[in-house]
Design a protein around this motif. Structure first.
Motif, PDB file in Angstrom:
ATOM      1  N   ASP A 108       4.862   3.212 -13.520  1.00  0.00           N
ATOM      2  CA  ASP A 108       6.054   3.401 -12.688  1.00  0.00           C
ATOM      3  C   ASP A 108       7.327   2.827 -13.319  1.00  0.00           C
ATOM      4  OD1 ASP A 108       5.878   0.650 -12.301  1.00  0.00           O
ATOM      5  OD2 ASP A 108       5.490   0.767 -10.147  1.00  0.00           O
ATOM      6  N   GLY A 109       7.229   2.378 -14.599  1.00  0.00           N
ATOM      7  CA  GLY A 109       8.400   1.865 -15.297  1.00  0.00           C
ATOM      8  C   GLY A 109       8.589   0.367 -15.172  1.00  0.00           C
ATOM      9  N   HIS A 110       7.798  -0.290 -14.337  1.00  0.00           N
ATOM     10  CA  HIS A 110       7.854  -1.744 -14.211  1.00  0.00           C
ATOM     11  C   HIS A 110       6.859  -2.402 -15.164  1.00  0.00           C
ATOM     12  CE1 HIS A 110       9.656  -0.588 -10.339  1.00  0.00           C
ATOM     13  NE2 HIS A 110      10.313  -1.730 -10.462  1.00  0.00           N
ATOM     14  N   ILE A 111       6.923  -3.715 -15.218  1.00  0.00           N
ATOM     15  CA  ILE A 111       5.962  -4.502 -15.978  1.00  0.00           C
ATOM     16  C   ILE A 111       5.254  -5.426 -14.999  1.00  0.00           C
ATOM     17  CG2 ILE A 111       5.670  -6.282 -17.750  1.00  0.00           C
ATOM     18  CD1 ILE A 111       8.200  -5.038 -19.098  1.00  0.00           C
ATOM     19  N   ALA A 112       3.934  -5.417 -15.049  1.00  0.00           N
ATOM     20  CA  ALA A 112       3.151  -6.349 -14.231  1.00  0.00           C
ATOM     21  C   ALA A 112       3.057  -7.663 -14.989  1.00  0.00           C
ATOM     22  CB  ALA A 112       1.758  -5.796 -13.975  1.00  0.00           C
TER      23      ALA A 112
ATOM     24  N   ALA B 127       0.831  -1.209   0.000  1.00  0.00           N
ATOM     25  CA  ALA B 127       0.000   0.000   0.000  1.00  0.00           C
ATOM     26  C   ALA B 127       0.866   1.260   0.000  1.00  0.00           C
ATOM     27  CB  ALA B 127      -0.934  -0.004   1.206  1.00  0.00           C
ATOM     28  N   GLU B 128       2.057   1.180   0.600  1.00  0.00           N
ATOM     29  CA  GLU B 128       2.958   2.336   0.645  1.00  0.00           C
ATOM     30  C   GLU B 128       3.590   2.629  -0.712  1.00  0.00           C
ATOM     31  OE1 GLU B 128       3.479  -0.405   2.818  1.00  0.00           O
ATOM     32  OE2 GLU B 128       2.132   0.534   4.254  1.00  0.00           O
ATOM     33  N   HIS B 129       3.799   1.601  -1.526  1.00  0.00           N
ATOM     34  CA  HIS B 129       4.454   1.742  -2.840  1.00  0.00           C
ATOM     35  C   HIS B 129       3.694   0.929  -3.882  1.00  0.00           C
ATOM     36  CE1 HIS B 129       7.794   3.616  -0.763  1.00  0.00           C
ATOM     37  NE2 HIS B 129       7.829   2.596   0.069  1.00  0.00           N
ATOM     38  N   PRO B 130       2.452   1.323  -4.191  1.00  0.00           N
ATOM     39  CA  PRO B 130       1.642   0.504  -5.096  1.00  0.00           C
ATOM     40  C   PRO B 130       2.086   0.599  -6.559  1.00  0.00           C
ATOM     41  CG  PRO B 130       0.465   2.509  -4.550  1.00  0.00           C
ATOM     42  CD  PRO B 130       1.730   2.501  -3.723  1.00  0.00           C
ATOM     43  N   SER B 131       2.233  -0.554  -7.186  1.00  0.00           N
ATOM     44  CA  SER B 131       2.429  -0.611  -8.635  1.00  0.00           C
ATOM     45  C   SER B 131       1.101  -0.891  -9.324  1.00  0.00           C
ATOM     46  CB  SER B 131       3.435  -1.699  -9.018  1.00  0.00           C
ATOM     47  OG  SER B 131       4.739  -1.316  -8.685  1.00  0.00           O
ATOM     48  N   PHE B 132       0.284  -1.768  -8.693  1.00  0.00           N
ATOM     49  CA  PHE B 132      -1.036  -2.065  -9.237  1.00  0.00           C
ATOM     50  C   PHE B 132      -1.919  -2.676  -8.163  1.00  0.00           C
ATOM     51  CE2 PHE B 132       1.515  -5.837 -10.252  1.00  0.00           C
ATOM     52  CZ  PHE B 132       0.709  -6.878  -9.802  1.00  0.00           C
ATOM     53  N   LEU B 133      -3.210  -2.779  -8.485  1.00  0.00           N
ATOM     54  CA  LEU B 133      -4.204  -3.335  -7.572  1.00  0.00           C
ATOM     55  C   LEU B 133      -5.059  -4.351  -8.326  1.00  0.00           C
ATOM     56  CD1 LEU B 133      -4.127   0.050  -7.253  1.00  0.00           C
ATOM     57  CD2 LEU B 133      -5.485  -0.526  -5.300  1.00  0.00           C
TER      58      LEU B 133
ATOM     59  N   PHE C 223      -7.764  -5.513 -12.671  1.00  0.00           N
ATOM     60  CA  PHE C 223      -6.401  -4.970 -12.659  1.00  0.00           C
ATOM     61  C   PHE C 223      -6.425  -3.485 -13.012  1.00  0.00           C
ATOM     62  CE2 PHE C 223      -2.573  -3.532 -14.607  1.00  0.00           C
ATOM     63  CZ  PHE C 223      -1.576  -4.067 -13.827  1.00  0.00           C
ATOM     64  N   ARG C 224      -5.699  -2.707 -12.194  1.00  0.00           N
ATOM     65  CA  ARG C 224      -5.577  -1.284 -12.455  1.00  0.00           C
ATOM     66  C   ARG C 224      -4.281  -0.752 -11.829  1.00  0.00           C
ATOM     67  NH1 ARG C 224      -8.961  -2.799  -8.783  1.00  0.00           N
ATOM     68  NH2 ARG C 224      -9.299  -1.727  -6.826  1.00  0.00           N
ATOM     69  N   ALA C 225      -3.751   0.289 -12.445  1.00  0.00           N
ATOM     70  CA  ALA C 225      -2.563   0.957 -11.914  1.00  0.00           C
ATOM     71  C   ALA C 225      -3.019   2.249 -11.234  1.00  0.00           C
ATOM     72  CB  ALA C 225      -1.579   1.256 -13.034  1.00  0.00           C
ATOM     73  N   PRO C 226      -2.382   2.597 -10.117  1.00  0.00           N
ATOM     74  CA  PRO C 226      -2.802   3.820  -9.402  1.00  0.00           C
ATOM     75  C   PRO C 226      -2.493   5.086 -10.221  1.00  0.00           C
ATOM     76  CG  PRO C 226      -0.879   2.833  -8.346  1.00  0.00           C
ATOM     77  CD  PRO C 226      -1.283   1.948  -9.478  1.00  0.00           C
TER      78      PRO C 226
END
Length: 168
Positions: A137-141, A31-37, A165-168
């Motif tokens: 954020d530059g990553h890949i899920a 939750a502090e550093h979310p990439s996706f939910l 699936f969603r990105a913040p």
């Protein structure tokens, strides 16, 4: 086996289409550093990874499994992850068949998917889909699911999880 593969392809055609309403939300990696939910039913078991980059695993009561993680944001990372996944599938299942890849968009993010099927150690047909999404954020899920042939309830629930699936 062919019917499971075709069912998996049909499943992919419907992925990431509709917004779903599920009971719980999991934030990856934190939750502090979310990439996706992703949202999931509250009766699913969540097994967190031990560190960032490890898979988090959601398991439904029917045995359907959805796993997800992030990997570095590069094309070679996707190729490496796909090869690792292929090796895992081939060591876990027999008669593994992967279809052609598909690229599209999901909520504005680039999406790359591959579906396939195989047989588990008891000879049951299992379908799977592997999806990669380029994150803000530059990553890949990396998300993937596996469902046993005939588990329509598990397949529908996995579809809802992936649709959420969603990105913040």
């Amino acid at each position: 086996m062919k019917s499971m593969y075709l069912a998996s392809i049909a499943f992919v055609a419907g992925l990431f289409g509709a917004q779903s309403v599920m009971a719980d939300t999991t934030v990856y990696p934190s939750a502090e550093h979310p990439s996706f939910l992703v949202d999931h039913p509250s009766n699913w078991t969540l097994e967190p990874g031990e560190e960032v980059g490890d898979y988090m695993t959601l398991t439904g009561p029917t045995g359907v499994v959805v796993q997800f993680r992030t990997i570095p944001g590069s094309e070679s990372a996707i190729d490496d992850a796909l090869e690792d996944t292929r090796a895992y599938l081939e060591s876990t299942f027999t008669d593994v068949v992967l279809g052609d890849s598909e690229t599209t968009k999901h909520r504005g993010l680039d999406l790359f998917m591959v579906s396939g099927a195989g047989l588990d150690d008891e000879g049951a047909a299992v379908g799977f889909t592997i999806a990669f999404l380029a994150l803000k954020d530059g990553h890949i899920a990396e998300l993937w699911f596996a469902v046993t042939d005939g588990d329509d309830e598990g397949a529908a629930a996995a579809e809802q999880v992936l649709n959420s699936f969603r990105a913040p």
